[in-house]
Design an enzyme around this catalytic site. Sequence first.
Site, PDB file in Angstrom:
ATOM      1  N   ASN A   1       0.669  -0.813   0.009  1.00 36.50           N
ATOM      2  CA  ASN A   1      -0.217  -0.027   0.227  1.00 36.50           C
ATOM      3  C   ASN A   1       0.680   1.222   0.224  1.00 36.50           C
ATOM      4  OD1 ASN A   1      -2.295   2.259   0.481  1.00 36.50           O
ATOM      5  ND2 ASN A   1      -3.141  -0.001   0.949  1.00 36.50           N
TER       6      ASN A   1
ATOM      7  N   ALA B   1      -2.325  -4.550  12.279  1.00 29.24           N
ATOM      8  CA  ALA B   1      -2.300  -3.147  12.246  1.00 29.24           C
ATOM      9  C   ALA B   1      -1.594  -2.893  13.693  1.00 29.24           C
ATOM     10  CB  ALA B   1      -2.841  -2.257  12.161  1.00 29.24           C
TER      11      ALA B   1
ATOM     12  N   HIS C   1      21.765   3.162  14.285  1.00 28.71           N
ATOM     13  CA  HIS C   1      23.417   4.084  14.886  1.00 28.71           C
ATOM     14  C   HIS C   1      23.792   3.044  15.938  1.00 28.71           C
ATOM     15  CE1 HIS C   1      23.236   7.358  12.833  1.00 28.71           C
ATOM     16  NE2 HIS C   1      21.598   7.152  12.180  1.00 28.71           N
TER      17      HIS C   1
ATOM     18  N   ARG D   1      -2.998 -15.983  17.766  1.00 29.45           N
ATOM     19  CA  ARG D   1      -3.955 -17.914  17.459  1.00 29.45           C
ATOM     20  C   ARG D   1      -3.155 -18.013  16.483  1.00 29.45           C
ATOM     21  NH1 ARG D   1      -7.539 -17.467  13.984  1.00 29.45           N
ATOM     22  NH2 ARG D   1      -8.345 -15.059  13.302  1.00 29.45           N
TER      23      ARG D   1
END
Length: 266
Positions: free
Chosen positions: A164, A241, A196, A264
Amino acid sequence: MNEMATEAETTQPLVLRRALTLAADHLRVGRAGEAELLYREVLDVDPTNAEALGGLTELAGARGPAARRSLARRLAGRYGRSAVEAIAQRPRVWKYRALSTCRRVTGTPVALQPVLFVGPGEVVLGDHVQFGWKTSPLFYAGYCHVEVSNPGARIAFGDRVEFNNNAMLKSEGPGIVLGADGLFGAHVEIFDSNFHDLDPRRRHGGTPRMAPVEIGENVFVGMGVKVLKGVTIGADSVIGAGAVVTSSIPSGVVAAGNPARVIRDL
């Protein structure tokens, strides 16, 4: 009848390709009128042809903003919304292509949103790797960033991987490998390095920790996920998400959270 249809379907793309090649030849020698006619003939056959729409947009842009607006109205009336979308987005795609500095890109992406390839490393694109999604936020404002910041760095995309909008992938050396048929939401970030040193005394001159990233086939990664160095995600798994993936996830599970944990099985 079926044989005739098959022959026509086989021949048509070749005819369009020849017309587009000839149009580009005309443009190179300054015959804009001939090029415009060929582009319009291609669009009569294939109204969503991005190269023909882009060629007309380039011609209109050379004539000024008023010409571009006029072209947009005419194309929208004849070819529909796809023409307007191409006029808005194709110049941005070309700009980021021109700004890309990576010279070791194998394969050609389906760039619905602009993609910037930078760095001296290697990018390998499988078949039909897509960047951008028209109906998601920032499609017309953002871009996808793919960086291989050292000569030994490598990012490999499997066939039919789809990202996306506004993806960010950066390899500093160990490499990032994405399996075929992966789906990645907007604002996904994938890194194979800390970039870093974490020790405060060596942060500006120390050695960062690095480790390869491997994401299996048919993995679904949700919007806003961050995948950090050393992570392996097994085939068919789903990452919820906003997750931050700091350790490996097995195949066939749903994982979410910060740090990501298995919720799960699938």
